[in-house]
Design an enzyme around this catalytic site. Sequence first.
Site, short mmCIF file in Angstrom:
data_model
loop_
_atom_site.label_atom_id
_atom_site.label_comp_id
_atom_site.label_asym_id
_atom_site.label_seq_id
_atom_site.Cartn_x
_atom_site.Cartn_y
_atom_site.Cartn_z
N ASP A 10 -13.33 9.45 9.74
CA ASP A 10 -13.03 9.14 11.13
C ASP A 10 -13.60 10.19 12.08
OD1 ASP A 10 -11.60 6.91 10.34
OD2 ASP A 10 -9.67 7.94 10.34
N TYR A 60 -8.01 16.02 0.57
CA TYR A 60 -7.84 16.17 2.00
C TYR A 60 -6.83 17.26 2.31
CZ TYR A 60 -9.90 11.45 2.31
OH TYR A 60 -10.72 10.35 2.20
N ASP A 65 -2.91 8.34 14.13
CA ASP A 65 -3.45 9.67 14.40
C ASP A 65 -3.32 9.96 15.89
OD1 ASP A 65 -5.55 8.33 15.68
OD2 ASP A 65 -6.97 8.64 14.05
N ARG A 97 -3.70 8.80 6.77
CA ARG A 97 -2.93 8.44 7.97
C ARG A 97 -1.72 7.58 7.61
NH1 ARG A 97 -6.40 5.12 11.43
NH2 ARG A 97 -7.84 4.96 9.68
#
Length: 303
Positions: A46, A74, A88, A180
Amino acid sequence: MARKKKGTVHGWVVLDKPYGMTSTQAVGAMKRIFGTPKAGHAGTLDPLASGMLPIALGEATKTVPYVMDGDKLYRFTVRWGAETSTDDAEGEVVRASDHRPAAEEIDAVLDEFEGEILQTPPAFSAIKVDGNRAYDLARAGETVELEARPVTVHRLDLIDCPDADTAVFEAECGKGTYVRAIARDMGRKLGTAGHVVELRRLVVGPFGEEDMVTLDALQAALEADGEALALLTPIEAALADLPQLDVTSDQAIRLRNGNPVLLRGRDAPVEEEAVGVFERGRLIAIAKVEHGELKPVRLILPD
């Protein structure tokens, strides 16, 4: 090292994508830097995320699926107290809570988000719905209903709680997992609301942090007589997790002509879904082994 002629660059750029750049923009930048029309990335990152975006150039694009199937690592920061439309910081707040979970509360629920779990992807995601990307439908104001699907989270660790409003995590997960969504669902489980405010990808399949190169470093190398080529990772690095087979020159010719090769010897594999095939140390094909025969799947034909 001189810059190669347009269309002759083959290899991987393990880009440390900067915050604010889309994955498509990153691929476009690599095309310009290396002067090649053929490029693709191994898994969207993203715009509000930074970190590893492996980009394949030339013949390396044939190895993209083997990187995309690999695990990812991550590091991300969750802000408690608000759930957003995008899960987000880019979205609008759709639900709020005054509760702020303590570290002990967070630790107590982590194991519920590990292993094979059912996860509903964010409405703002690249998943296709009736031929359209979910995020395109969501941005157009349509209600997007995505079904929960199984994903695998190998590890989810609480790294830090800088303050009452935020917590930092690391997640090692399989293909198709949305961090997310983990933040959103964890917030709900903790009796609060949560969304990701910072996300950085550190590992994709066979590529690690030590392989990453920044856009500034690539641009500086390009300006220094085309030395950006020295920052490429070889095509075969994408296949590091696959079995590897060496073949003779005669066997290589057969494979290049699309013909199978009979594998002989006590240690020869009988069945393999995918192997990297090398001739004198050079990757020439991705193949499969069926009943002791090596059958070419994709030929690697760099200039």
